[in-house]
Scaffold this motif. Structure first.
Motif, PDB file in Angstrom:
ATOM      1  N   LEU A 150       0.874  -1.160  -0.044  1.00 40.31           N
ATOM      2  CA  LEU A 150      -0.021   0.166  -0.081  1.00 40.31           C
ATOM      3  C   LEU A 150       1.007   1.107  -0.014  1.00 40.31           C
ATOM      4  CD1 LEU A 150      -2.886   1.078   0.428  1.00 40.31           C
ATOM      5  CD2 LEU A 150      -2.376   1.286   2.808  1.00 40.31           C
ATOM      6  N   GLY A 151       0.811   2.116  -0.824  1.00 42.70           N
ATOM      7  CA  GLY A 151       1.304   3.220  -1.103  1.00 42.70           C
ATOM      8  C   GLY A 151       2.988   3.146  -1.714  1.00 42.70           C
ATOM      9  N   GLU A 155       2.862  -0.090  -6.317  1.00 41.13           N
ATOM     10  CA  GLU A 155       1.533  -0.006  -6.415  1.00 41.13           C
ATOM     11  C   GLU A 155       1.059   0.764  -7.633  1.00 41.13           C
ATOM     12  OE1 GLU A 155      -0.473   2.023  -3.362  1.00 41.13           O
ATOM     13  OE2 GLU A 155      -2.422   0.876  -3.508  1.00 41.13           O
ATOM     14  N   LYS A 159      -0.488  -0.292 -11.204  1.00 43.17           N
ATOM     15  CA  LYS A 159      -1.772   0.118 -11.895  1.00 43.17           C
ATOM     16  C   LYS A 159      -1.271   0.729 -13.248  1.00 43.17           C
ATOM     17  CE  LYS A 159      -4.034   1.336  -7.445  1.00 43.17           C
ATOM     18  NZ  LYS A 159      -4.168   2.370  -6.451  1.00 43.17           N
ATOM     19  N   LYS A 168      -4.257  -6.117  -5.599  1.00 37.06           N
ATOM     20  CA  LYS A 168      -4.644  -6.159  -4.128  1.00 37.06           C
ATOM     21  C   LYS A 168      -3.373  -5.626  -3.115  1.00 37.06           C
ATOM     22  CE  LYS A 168      -7.101 -10.435  -4.000  1.00 37.06           C
ATOM     23  NZ  LYS A 168      -7.025 -11.790  -3.487  1.00 37.06           N
ATOM     24  N   SER A 169      -3.621  -4.651  -2.523  1.00 42.63           N
ATOM     25  CA  SER A 169      -2.806  -3.924  -1.659  1.00 42.63           C
ATOM     26  C   SER A 169      -2.497  -4.346  -0.281  1.00 42.63           C
ATOM     27  CB  SER A 169      -2.564  -2.453  -1.825  1.00 42.63           C
ATOM     28  OG  SER A 169      -4.052  -1.795  -1.459  1.00 42.63           O
ATOM     29  N   TYR A 170      -1.509  -4.579   0.091  1.00 40.54           N
ATOM     30  CA  TYR A 170      -1.088  -4.981   1.513  1.00 40.54           C
ATOM     31  C   TYR A 170      -0.327  -4.054   2.334  1.00 40.54           C
ATOM     32  CZ  TYR A 170      -2.795  -9.606  -0.179  1.00 40.54           C
ATOM     33  OH  TYR A 170      -3.578 -10.560  -0.358  1.00 40.54           O
ATOM     34  N   LYS A 171      -0.528  -4.211   3.754  1.00 43.94           N
ATOM     35  CA  LYS A 171       0.361  -3.490   4.556  1.00 43.94           C
ATOM     36  C   LYS A 171       1.361  -4.281   5.323  1.00 43.94           C
ATOM     37  CE  LYS A 171      -1.522  -0.832   7.576  1.00 43.94           C
ATOM     38  NZ  LYS A 171      -1.324   0.881   7.378  1.00 43.94           N
ATOM     39  N   MET A 176       4.759  -9.273   3.274  1.00 41.85           N
ATOM     40  CA  MET A 176       3.210  -9.843   3.463  1.00 41.85           C
ATOM     41  C   MET A 176       2.927  -9.889   2.043  1.00 41.85           C
ATOM     42  SD  MET A 176       1.810  -9.863   5.931  1.00 41.85           S
ATOM     43  CE  MET A 176       0.876  -9.143   7.138  1.00 41.85           C
ATOM     44  N   GLN A 179       4.152 -13.433   1.282  1.00 38.83           N
ATOM     45  CA  GLN A 179       3.357 -14.214   2.019  1.00 38.83           C
ATOM     46  C   GLN A 179       2.197 -14.527   1.227  1.00 38.83           C
ATOM     47  OE1 GLN A 179       4.043 -14.540   5.867  1.00 38.83           O
ATOM     48  NE2 GLN A 179       3.197 -16.660   5.426  1.00 38.83           N
ATOM     49  N   ALA A 180       1.314 -13.527   0.733  1.00 35.36           N
ATOM     50  CA  ALA A 180       0.103 -13.587   0.162  1.00 35.36           C
ATOM     51  C   ALA A 180       0.204 -14.231  -1.161  1.00 35.36           C
ATOM     52  CB  ALA A 180      -0.490 -12.345  -0.284  1.00 35.36           C
ATOM     53  N   ALA A 183       0.550 -18.114  -0.189  1.00 34.38           N
ATOM     54  CA  ALA A 183      -0.721 -18.554   0.313  1.00 34.38           C
ATOM     55  C   ALA A 183      -1.651 -18.709  -0.821  1.00 34.38           C
ATOM     56  CB  ALA A 183      -1.105 -17.499   1.489  1.00 34.38           C
ATOM     57  N   GLY A 184      -1.323 -18.097  -2.251  1.00 34.74           N
ATOM     58  CA  GLY A 184      -2.232 -17.993  -3.277  1.00 34.74           C
ATOM     59  C   GLY A 184      -3.320 -17.231  -3.220  1.00 34.74           C
ATOM     60  N   HIS A 185      -3.157 -16.141  -2.516  1.00 32.99           N
ATOM     61  CA  HIS A 185      -4.326 -15.162  -2.524  1.00 32.99           C
ATOM     62  C   HIS A 185      -4.013 -14.057  -3.695  1.00 32.99           C
ATOM     63  CE1 HIS A 185      -6.098 -16.253   0.886  1.00 32.99           C
ATOM     64  NE2 HIS A 185      -5.125 -16.071   1.577  1.00 32.99           N
TER      65      HIS A 185
ATOM     66  N   TYR B  77      -6.285 -16.331   6.973  1.00 34.67           N
ATOM     67  CA  TYR B  77      -5.759 -15.746   5.571  1.00 34.67           C
ATOM     68  C   TYR B  77      -4.530 -16.492   5.209  1.00 34.67           C
ATOM     69  CZ  TYR B  77      -5.470 -12.401   1.886  1.00 34.67           C
ATOM     70  OH  TYR B  77      -5.225 -11.810   0.688  1.00 34.67           O
ATOM     71  N   PHE B  78      -3.601 -16.311   6.006  1.00 36.48           N
ATOM     72  CA  PHE B  78      -2.396 -16.823   5.676  1.00 36.48           C
ATOM     73  C   PHE B  78      -1.916 -18.289   5.951  1.00 36.48           C
ATOM     74  CE2 PHE B  78      -1.251 -12.222   5.867  1.00 36.48           C
ATOM     75  CZ  PHE B  78      -1.205 -12.085   4.537  1.00 36.48           C
ATOM     76  N   PRO B  81      -4.059 -21.561   3.908  1.00 36.93           N
ATOM     77  CA  PRO B  81      -3.738 -21.829   2.635  1.00 36.93           C
ATOM     78  C   PRO B  81      -2.644 -23.103   2.527  1.00 36.93           C
ATOM     79  CG  PRO B  81      -3.969 -19.561   2.557  1.00 36.93           C
ATOM     80  CD  PRO B  81      -4.149 -20.022   3.914  1.00 36.93           C
ATOM     81  N   ARG B  86      -8.310 -22.299   0.819  1.00 35.10           N
ATOM     82  CA  ARG B  86      -8.047 -20.872   0.498  1.00 35.10           C
ATOM     83  C   ARG B  86      -9.252 -20.095   0.331  1.00 35.10           C
ATOM     84  NH1 ARG B  86      -4.733 -21.052  -3.646  1.00 35.10           N
ATOM     85  NH2 ARG B  86      -6.214 -20.401  -5.234  1.00 35.10           N
ATOM     86  N   SER B 169      -6.501  -6.530   2.957  1.00 38.96           N
ATOM     87  CA  SER B 169      -6.599  -5.839   1.489  1.00 38.96           C
ATOM     88  C   SER B 169      -8.042  -5.832   1.502  1.00 38.96           C
ATOM     89  CB  SER B 169      -5.853  -6.378   0.465  1.00 38.96           C
ATOM     90  OG  SER B 169      -6.518  -7.377   0.079  1.00 38.96           O
ATOM     91  N   ARG B 175      -9.470   0.933   5.596  1.00 35.45           N
ATOM     92  CA  ARG B 175      -8.675   0.800   4.298  1.00 35.45           C
ATOM     93  C   ARG B 175      -8.862   2.096   3.344  1.00 35.45           C
ATOM     94  NH1 ARG B 175      -5.437  -2.217   1.045  1.00 35.45           N
ATOM     95  NH2 ARG B 175      -4.314  -2.711   3.060  1.00 35.45           N
ATOM     96  N   SER B 182      -2.206   7.245   1.970  1.00 29.83           N
ATOM     97  CA  SER B 182      -1.178   6.770   1.259  1.00 29.83           C
ATOM     98  C   SER B 182      -0.919   7.661  -0.265  1.00 29.83           C
ATOM     99  CB  SER B 182      -1.087   5.222   0.970  1.00 29.83           C
ATOM    100  OG  SER B 182      -1.952   4.982   0.066  1.00 29.83           O
TER     101      SER B 182
END
Lengths: 267, 222
Positions: A150-151, A155, A159, A168-171, A176, A179-180, A183-185, B77-78, B81, B86, B169, B175, B182
């Motif tokens: 994020l930010g 990002e 875009k 999808k933005s993560y903090k 992270m 990790q996402a 995890a397949g997100h 979430y993490f 999976p 998932r 997210s 958010r 941001s």
């Protein structure tokens, strides 16, 4: 009763506004008087700034700012923020210097003053080994999700260069996003290559694959930043970098943190 | 000082704030509804004398109440999976909020039921009412009255807890504030607006609870 509640509400709001509007210009005189150089970092970003296995802040930027504090004759205070909280930290006067792996963009420069870039990195796309993405076009499709911080400039670039993909933005640091991804997100991620490569040892081997294709011009400068008011601090930092480039401290720092992995033994 | 406040930015981001508000509202409403069901079932198992129901319910309640919600969200979430399950972000959030609030609601309902005086139950037994009749006519009407205020409190906690979903997210109110911060670096404007919208939800919930307490519970109890 109702009126009382309303009044206390207005009072609370005014108090919040006044507090947030009180900014402290982090000028050199202030810093020396205080005896502390307060530096805002995002410590999820090895090798720039991270918390090592001894629980202490370490990294290339920590060494640089330590050098600055030593040259000023003051103590270094490292403050941790999330990526999107860094600029507000500077604006609200919590920190004197923003020492994050931040790219000076025109938009950010509206709010804060950047020093001369001290290094250039390359933004990259990374994915899982089981995907068959090869080029930018493979990722830039409907139904494909891309993780970013994020930010971050990642990002913005995602875009800009991957308009069809879902972002999808993560903090909480580049870790992270990885990790996402694992995890397949998300199907892919965008970040600086150095930031990705240095967190990989924390994950199972071969869980992430970097695409050869670079984003943009493939060059992403990083710079420190100060408040608009702190002109003398801004000039001082630029001078500091000129000095350490001349006496070899800069090259030593880059060689230790960026070009090799020897630091992993110590930290 | 107040002159620095940038109202224009808030209006520029208003559409995004409304999306966030809708998302927070939707997630909270679904979660509260599911949590009530989950909590009621957990409570029924918890006070049941069948060990096969009672002990799993105790385990569930204690595990949830002893761990932070953020850890539960990150685990779902993490963590899941890696076990091959998932779930998308919003669903993860709803499940996490449901399971979390469910445990607290189970305890709230149990407290309501146990608050009914033993003498009343004995009187019910003496009058020849069976278990379900005692529940329906003596225990539940009184228990419900006692549980509505804490249930309202729990619902408000859930709405506020939904802010944690911003970390996986989900595009909800918090958010939106983070996104605005941001992009425009104006945390004061962003988070004051976010706080204002949360307050709006809070007052809606409060009005709903007041109304339900007046209309439903008192008529049942007296």
């Amino acid at each position: 009763m109702r009126q009382k509640t309303f009044f206390s509400l207005v009072l609370a709001l005014t108090a919040v506004l006044c507090f947030s509007a009180m900014t402290f210009a982090g000028t050199l005189t202030d810093i020396v008087k205080r005896g502390e150089l307060r530096v805002a970092v995002q410590s999820g970003a090895a090798p720039y700034a991270f918390v090592d296995k001894h629980g202490e802040h370490a990294g290339s930027m920590i060494d640089f700012t330590k050098g600055m504090a030593d040259a000023m004759g003051v103590k270094l205070v490292v403050l941790d923020f999330d990526w999107d909280g860094l600029i507000p930290a500077l604006l609200s006067g919590k920190a004197d210097i923003l020492a994050a792996d931040m790219t000076p963009t025109l938009k950010r420069a509206l709010k804060i003053t950047f020093t001369d870039p001290w290094i250039e990195v390359q933004p990259c796309i990374f994915t899982r080994p089981d995907t068959d993405f090869q080029t930018l076009e493979d990722v830039n499709k409907k139904g494909i999700t891309v993780g970013v911080l994020l930010g971050s400039t990642g990002e913005t670039m995602a875009k800009q260069f991957l308009p069809n993909a879902e972002i999808k933005s993560y903090k909480g640091g580049g870790r992270m996003v990885v990790q996402a991804l694992i995890a397949g997100h998300v199907d892919a991620g965008v970040n600086d290559d150095l930031a990705v490569l240095t967190v990989l040892p924390d994950f199972p081997p071969n869980s992430v694959r970097l695409l050869d294709k670079r984003l943009g011009q493939g060059k992403d400068p990083l710079a420190f930043a100060v408040n608009h008011e702190s002109v003398n601090l801004w000039q001082w930092i630029n001078l500091y970098f000129k000095t350490i480039r001349a006496d070899g401290t800069y090259d030593k720092n880059i060689a230790y943190w960026m070009e090799g992995t020897d630091w992993k033994k110590d930290h | 000082m107040l002159a620095d406040f940038n109202l224009r930015i808030i209006f520029e981001y208003l559409p995004l704030f409304l999306i966030g508000l809708r998302s927070t509202f939707f997630i909270s409403a679904v979660s509260i509804f599911l949590a009530l069901i989950c909590g009621t079932i957990a409570c029924a198992c918890r006070i049941s004398s069948i060990k096969l129901l009672k002990y799993p319910a105790i385990a569930y309640i204690e595990v949830i109440r002893s761990t932070p919600l953020l850890v539960q969200i990150y685990f779902l979430y993490f963590g899941l999976p890696t076990l091959g399950i998932r779930v998308p972000e919003i669903q993860t959030g709803i499940i996490a909020l449901m399971l979390n609030s469910g445990a607290y609601i189970a305890e709230i309902i149990r407290a309501g039921i146990t608050s009914v005086d033993d003498g009343q139950i004995e009187a019910g037994v003496a009058s020849g009412l069976n278990y379900f009749q005692r529940m329906r006519f003596i225990i539940l009407p009184q228990a419900l009255g006692a549980t509505v205020p804490p249930l309202l409190g729990q619902s408000i906690v859930l709405v506020k807890d939904s802010a944690l979903l911003s970390l996986i997210s989900v595009m909800e109110l918090t958010r939106v504030g983070q996104t605005m911060t941001s992009e425009r670096f104006m945390p004061t404007e962003a988070f004051l607006t976010v706080a204002f919208f949360y307050m709006c939800i809070y007052f809606c919930l409060k009005a709903l609870a007041d109304w339900s307490q007046r209309k439903l519970i008192y008529r049942e109890a007296y």
